[in-house]
Scaffold this active site. Structure first.
Site, PDB file in Angstrom:
ATOM      1  N   HIS A 174      -7.937  11.355  12.186  1.00  9.26           N
ATOM      2  CA  HIS A 174      -7.759  12.804  12.354  1.00  9.26           C
ATOM      3  C   HIS A 174      -9.092  13.475  12.726  1.00  9.26           C
ATOM      4  CE1 HIS A 174      -3.837  11.910  10.652  1.00  9.26           C
ATOM      5  NE2 HIS A 174      -4.474  11.256   9.702  1.00  9.26           N
ATOM      6  N   GLU A 186      -7.455  15.627   4.581  1.00  9.23           N
ATOM      7  CA  GLU A 186      -7.663  14.185   4.742  1.00  9.23           C
ATOM      8  C   GLU A 186      -8.816  13.889   5.700  1.00  9.23           C
ATOM      9  OE1 GLU A 186      -4.419  12.022   6.571  1.00  9.23           O
ATOM     10  OE2 GLU A 186      -5.747  10.297   6.861  1.00  9.23           O
ATOM     11  N   HIS A 204      -8.217   6.148   6.596  1.00  7.72           N
ATOM     12  CA  HIS A 204      -7.305   7.265   6.308  1.00  7.72           C
ATOM     13  C   HIS A 204      -7.069   7.378   4.805  1.00  7.72           C
ATOM     14  CE1 HIS A 204      -5.470   8.116  10.385  1.00  7.72           C
ATOM     15  NE2 HIS A 204      -6.181   7.019  10.636  1.00  7.72           N
ATOM     16  N   GLU A 251      -5.267   2.855   4.269  1.00  2.00           N
ATOM     17  CA  GLU A 251      -4.869   4.059   3.527  1.00  2.00           C
ATOM     18  C   GLU A 251      -5.504   3.927   2.154  1.00  2.00           C
ATOM     19  OE1 GLU A 251      -3.494   6.650   4.699  1.00  2.00           O
ATOM     20  OE2 GLU A 251      -2.100   6.120   6.322  1.00  2.00           O
TER      21      GLU A 251
HETATM   22 ZN   LIG Z   1      -4.159   9.813   8.186  1.00  3.01          ZN
END
Ligand SMILES: [Zn+2]
Length: 478
Positions: A311, A326, A380, A441
């Site tokens: 992102h 995030e 992430h 993640e």
């Molecule tokens: Zn993400």
């Protein structure tokens, strides 16, 4: 601060093309002023004292046509330039410029019969662009041009996001400017891009394809107030240099790419696929040397890892239960990974972003594919139900499974969070890349307990260290 000084700080105007420099004589040093080599006496050589490059003052200012006077009794050099009078005293680090005290990094020194003073001081006070090539032991000084080429505006290179620099951010706060390095000048000569800065800057360089570009982001920088007087910079903080003499490059564009953090981006529009060697000796000059390819990431026998902070910019990613973004977590961990990778002599790395920007997913993939990277790691944090907690490692192509297993092992141990397993999923960046690629993640922002840990330094330090351990194990570099 330093109001009186600002008018004098013409800083760096890099329009002049630098001459091809010959070999410096053995042990000797050189000074070029506007391309002309100055005669230096045996005692009047350039010296490096405590990291400050010192130059003989008389030969330079006389060449510039200023009046120089030396008073032996008080050991004072007086330099007169139109309305400006500078007084420098040997062994005193405070200079007087029109009666105002200016602190120098190093006091002037008397070497036999020659007074040497810090190069940077001379550049700032006399409006010269200055640089020091430590390899050739050569100082370059360029006087500012009296007119400017001008030209039409060029678009800032916002990747493919279409965003205008500064359109999302609140702008630079008063007082914040003191922390930003000033970009004094940008020029291109001898197939080298030259960037003059007044503080230490850590550039982030990467390539983009279609069309081929080399991108250099300069975090925590802005254009010097005097930049536009010397070269092309329009009111939207965009400018460019057309390159006609060097076949590999068609244009150099530059813009204030982000306001928060303030980042100047320089883009070279390339006619060939090439990255060049970035030389940054933290001495006021950053050079991208396209004559050299030896240090291209990955081309020197080192492994090349692309680290992708998920992102960024207009895309915040998931929003945590406490309203945190995030993208900020991803970038923070990525920058910590970067710091650790800098210490690894066998690993080169490229970040897809090093500030709050949004390279498109295809940009991120292209960076890795164009560089023929060995690994791609995307960082992430997840979001889901309030009860979901823990870490997952995603991969798409089967050749990434081995990497996913190793990275996941370290993600679980370093995070201390629940092991939710290695998972296969068709994600753009892990699918379209051509090398082993995973997406980590690192916990659930939607979970109160995970979220409370994710933004702590301690957690991020541990996860970053785990990522680097995983990279090293997979590459067999332990
Ligand atoms: Zn993400």
């Amino acid at each position: 601060m330093k109001k009186g000084l600002v008018a004098l700080l013409f800083f760096v105007m890099w329009f002049a093309l630098f001459p091809q420099t010959g070999q410096a004589a053995a042990g000797g040093t050189s000074i070029y002023l506007d391309g002309n080599k100055l005669e230096l006496s045996k005692n009047g050589q350039v010296q490096n004292i405590n990291g400050s490059v010192m130059i003989p003052i008389r030969v330079v200012v006389e060449e510039l046509g200023y009046v120089v006077d030396w008073e032996k009794k008080t050991r004072t050099v007086t330099i007169q330039q139109q309305d400006t009078v500078m007084k420098l005293v040997v062994d005193q680090s405070t200079a007087l410029v029109n009666g105002t005290k200016i602190q120098m990094p190093v006091a002037p020194k008397l070497v036999s019969d020659t007074v040497i003073v810090p190069l940077r001081f001379v550049g700032e006070q006399m409006g010269l662009s200055v640089s020091w090539d430590n390899k050739l032991k050569t100082v370059y000084m360029v006087t500012p041009p009296t007119e400017n080429g001008g030209g039409e505006a060029s678009p800032g290179d916002g990747g493919d996001t279409g965003s205008t620099p500064g359109d999302t951010d609140s702008g630079t706060q008063p007082g914040q400017t003191d922390n930003l390095a000033n970009i004094g000048g940008i020029s291109f000569s001898d197939n080298r891009l030259l960037i003059a800065v007044d503080q230490t800057v850590t550039p982030n360089i990467f390539t983009m394809a279609n069309p081929q570009r080399v991108v250099i982001d300069l975090p925590n920088t802005k254009f010097a107030d005097t930049f536009s007087t010397g070269q092309n910079l329009d009111s939207t903080q965009n400018g460019f240099i057309d390159i006609t003499d060097y076949p590999e490059v068609s244009k150099v564009r530059y813009s204030l790419y982000s306001n928060n953090p303030s980042t100047v981006r320089i883009v070279l529009d390339m006619n060939v696929v090439k990255m060049g060697e970035l030389i940054n000796d933290n001495d006021g000059l950053i050079i991208l040397d396209l004559n050299k390819e030896v240090s291209n990431p990955g081309s020197n026998g080192k492994k090349l890892v692309v680290i992708d902070a998920g992102h960024g910019g207009t895309d915040p990613g998931a929003i945590s239960v406490t309203g945190k973004k995030e993208k900020d977590f991803n970038l923070s961990v990525t920058l910590k990974v970067q710091e650790l990778l800098k210490k690894e002599t066998n690993i080169d790395f490229v970040l897809t972003r090093s500030s709050d920007t949004y390279p498109s997913l295809s940009d991120r993939v292209k960076i890795a594919n164009d560089l023929n990277a060995d690994l791609f790691i995307s960082i992430h944090a997840n979001a889901g139900s309030a009860t979901a907690s823990g870490v997952e490692t995603y991969y798409t192509r089967s050749e990434s499974l081995a990497l996913a297993k190793v990275m996941h092992k370290y993600l679980v141990s370093s995070s201390g969070l629940t092991d939710r397993g290695v998972r296969s999923k068709s994600l753009h960046v892990t699918r379209e890349t051509k090398m082993p690629a995973v997406l980590l993640e690192c916990g659930y922002l939607s979970n109160k307990s995970d979220n409370a840990k994710l933004y702590t330094e301690d957690f991020q330090d541990r996860v970053a260290a785990g990522i680097v351990k995983g990279i090293k194990e997979y590459l067999g570099l332990q």
